[in-house]
Write an enzyme that holds these catalytic residues in place. Structure first.
Site, PDB file in Angstrom:
ATOM      1  N   LYS A   1       8.878   6.964  11.708  1.00 59.60           N
ATOM      2  CA  LYS A   1       7.493   6.935  12.199  1.00 59.60           C
ATOM      3  C   LYS A   1       7.301   5.792  13.185  1.00 59.60           C
ATOM      4  O   LYS A   1       6.636   5.947  14.202  1.00 59.60           O
ATOM      5  CB  LYS A   1       6.525   6.774  11.035  1.00 59.60           C
ATOM      6  CG  LYS A   1       5.137   6.557  11.516  1.00 59.60           C
ATOM      7  CD  LYS A   1       4.132   6.548  10.402  1.00 59.60           C
ATOM      8  CE  LYS A   1       2.777   6.210  10.942  1.00 59.60           C
ATOM      9  NZ  LYS A   1       2.592   4.771  11.115  1.00 59.60           N
TER      10      LYS A   1
ATOM     11  N   SER B   1       0.449   6.851   6.671  1.00 64.07           N
ATOM     12  CA  SER B   1       0.412   5.433   7.025  1.00 64.07           C
ATOM     13  C   SER B   1      -0.556   4.722   6.100  1.00 64.07           C
ATOM     14  O   SER B   1      -1.586   5.296   5.718  1.00 64.07           O
ATOM     15  CB  SER B   1      -0.074   5.291   8.472  1.00 64.07           C
ATOM     16  OG  SER B   1      -0.465   3.965   8.706  1.00 64.07           O
ATOM     17  N   SER B   2      -0.234   3.483   5.780  1.00 66.57           N
ATOM     18  CA  SER B   2      -1.139   2.697   4.932  1.00 66.57           C
ATOM     19  C   SER B   2      -2.503   2.560   5.598  1.00 66.57           C
ATOM     20  O   SER B   2      -3.538   2.476   4.942  1.00 66.57           O
ATOM     21  CB  SER B   2      -0.558   1.296   4.698  1.00 66.57           C
ATOM     22  OG  SER B   2       0.716   1.414   4.123  1.00 66.57           O
TER      23      SER B   2
ATOM     24  N   HIS C   1       0.870  -1.179   0.000  1.00 63.69           N
ATOM     25  CA  HIS C   1       0.000   0.000   0.000  1.00 63.69           C
ATOM     26  C   HIS C   1       0.913   1.237   0.000  1.00 63.69           C
ATOM     27  O   HIS C   1       0.838   2.113   0.866  1.00 63.69           O
ATOM     28  CB  HIS C   1      -0.950   0.003   1.192  1.00 63.69           C
ATOM     29  CG  HIS C   1      -2.147   0.884   0.952  1.00 63.69           C
ATOM     30  ND1 HIS C   1      -2.949   0.757  -0.145  1.00 63.69           N
ATOM     31  CD2 HIS C   1      -2.656   1.922   1.657  1.00 63.69           C
ATOM     32  CE1 HIS C   1      -3.898   1.671  -0.104  1.00 63.69           C
ATOM     33  NE2 HIS C   1      -3.739   2.405   0.975  1.00 63.69           N
ATOM     34  N   ILE C   2       1.748   1.259  -1.024  1.00 65.77           N
ATOM     35  CA  ILE C   2       2.813   2.257  -1.126  1.00 65.77           C
ATOM     36  C   ILE C   2       2.234   3.680  -1.187  1.00 65.77           C
ATOM     37  O   ILE C   2       1.314   3.952  -1.957  1.00 65.77           O
ATOM     38  CB  ILE C   2       3.657   1.982  -2.406  1.00 65.77           C
ATOM     39  CG1 ILE C   2       4.294   0.585  -2.349  1.00 65.77           C
ATOM     40  CG2 ILE C   2       4.696   3.075  -2.653  1.00 65.77           C
ATOM     41  CD1 ILE C   2       5.321   0.360  -1.277  1.00 65.77           C
ATOM     42  N   HIS C   3       2.795   4.554  -0.340  1.00 68.88           N
ATOM     43  CA  HIS C   3       2.401   5.965  -0.358  1.00 68.88           C
ATOM     44  C   HIS C   3       3.675   6.813  -0.378  1.00 68.88           C
ATOM     45  O   HIS C   3       4.790   6.269  -0.376  1.00 68.88           O
ATOM     46  CB  HIS C   3       1.502   6.317   0.839  1.00 68.88           C
ATOM     47  CG  HIS C   3       2.060   5.890   2.164  1.00 68.88           C
ATOM     48  ND1 HIS C   3       3.163   6.480   2.728  1.00 68.88           N
ATOM     49  CD2 HIS C   3       1.684   4.912   3.031  1.00 68.88           C
ATOM     50  CE1 HIS C   3       3.425   5.918   3.888  1.00 68.88           C
ATOM     51  NE2 HIS C   3       2.557   4.946   4.095  1.00 68.88           N
TER      52      HIS C   3
ATOM     53  N   HIS D   1       6.659   5.856   1.781  1.00 66.12           N
ATOM     54  CA  HIS D   1       7.526   4.774   1.284  1.00 66.12           C
ATOM     55  C   HIS D   1       8.476   5.309   0.207  1.00 66.12           C
ATOM     56  O   HIS D   1       9.635   4.895   0.124  1.00 66.12           O
ATOM     57  CB  HIS D   1       6.698   3.650   0.656  1.00 66.12           C
ATOM     58  CG  HIS D   1       5.826   2.911   1.623  1.00 66.12           C
ATOM     59  ND1 HIS D   1       4.450   2.969   1.576  1.00 66.12           N
ATOM     60  CD2 HIS D   1       6.138   2.094   2.653  1.00 66.12           C
ATOM     61  CE1 HIS D   1       3.955   2.214   2.541  1.00 66.12           C
ATOM     62  NE2 HIS D   1       4.952   1.669   3.208  1.00 66.12           N
TER      63      HIS D   1
END
Ligand code: PAF
Length: 292
Positions: free
Chosen positions: A151, A187-188, A32-34, A37
């Protein structure tokens, strides 16, 4: 970019790079790349010739109450984003590949001094699950360097200690927490917030900033600050779970040896467990009255 889901072809690729004298950076993720990442991937690129990213939702780091099956999985989108970043290999193993005999009988690596305190008291299996998967991934990828976000502050401390204690030849590099414009730590899990919860979520970092400001102003009544912080979170409709003020190096209570403190928080907002932290340099005091 290659997408590899089995161990043996990944090892062949790593061996090929090693023979060419390439430096390898590794970014382990649960997908769940954001943007957060991608900051890790950018840091990896700055520190190596080739970048390997893993995407694996690790069942053994979820507690019984955590919803492992609800963790967001967006593999195709993740792969597309990592391709744009120029990542050389994405490693996407299945649970059967990582735990071929099942998870119950699996050996594990534990870092008791850092894993069984703070978040580890309410989530007794979590860090053991993290260190076990991280060392497995390190053994498979054999990177020169691995990149983690600040984080997950306690996770980073646990991994740093594991690497030191077990003499792993890997440089651990940490990257500041990526934040949304309103301060919310990326965060994912944020995808699970409703519109209303998303609006309220930044109160967590606001409370951390308030506590940090109080400490920098000279307050040392940490229990009182924690009480006030928890009240502020309650009032904003969050369910505070953990709020600690600790020595940022030892993770123990603040002592007169402490030069840097860390404020660690987790709170529930609906079904979502938000976590965040801020460090405070105790050698510098606030000299004006502006709140950051
Ligand atoms: O921080 C995470 O995403 C995970 O804990 C990690 C390090 C990828 C291990 O599963």
């Amino acid at each position: 970019m290659k997408v590899i889901s089995e161990i043996s072809p990944l090892r062949d690729q790593i061996l090929y790079w090693r023979r060419q004298g390439q430096r390898i950076a590794f970014v382990p993720t649960m997908g769940h790349i954001h943007y957060g990442h991608l900051t890790l991937v950018k840091k990896a690129r700055e520190n190596a010739d080739v970048v390997v990213v893993s995407i694996f939702v690790n069942p053994i780091q979820f507690e019984k109450d955590d919803d492992f099956s609800a963790y967001p999985r967006t593999l195709n989108k993740d792969i597309a984003q990592l391709k744009v970043e120029g990542v050389e290999v994405v490693f996407t193993p299945s649970t059967d590949i990582m735990y071929p005999q099942g998870v119950d009988e699996h050996s594990f690596v534990d870092v008791p001094t850092f894993s069984h305190i703070l978040e580890g008291t309410s989530r007794p299996n979590h860090f053991k699950g993290v260190t076990t998967i991280v060392i497995k991934l390190f053994n498979i990828v054999q990177p020169d360097t691995a990149i983690f976000s600040k984080k997950d502050f306690q996770q980073l401390a646990v991994i740093d200690k594991m690497v030191t204690d077990l003499s792993l030849p890997i440089d651990i590099i940490s990257v500041p927490t990526a934040r949304e414009i309103d301060g919310l730590a990326m965060s994912s899990r944020n995808t699970h917030l409703t519109v209303d919860e998303r609006q309220r979520a930044p109160v967590l970092v606001k409370v951390l900033r308030w506590i940090s400001y109080q400490i920098r102003g000279g307050r040392t009544d940490y229990s009182e600050l924690i009480l006030d912080g928890n009240n502020q979170l309650h009032e904003a409709g969050l369910k505070p779970n953990e709020l600690f003020i600790r020595d940022a190096i030892t993770l123990q209570p603040i002592s007169n040896q402490t030069s840097k403190a860390v404020i660690l928080a987790s709170s529930f907002l609906g079904q979502v467990r938000l976590i965040d932290n801020l460090t405070v340099d105790l050698t510098v005091q606030v000299v004006d009255d502006r709140e950051e």
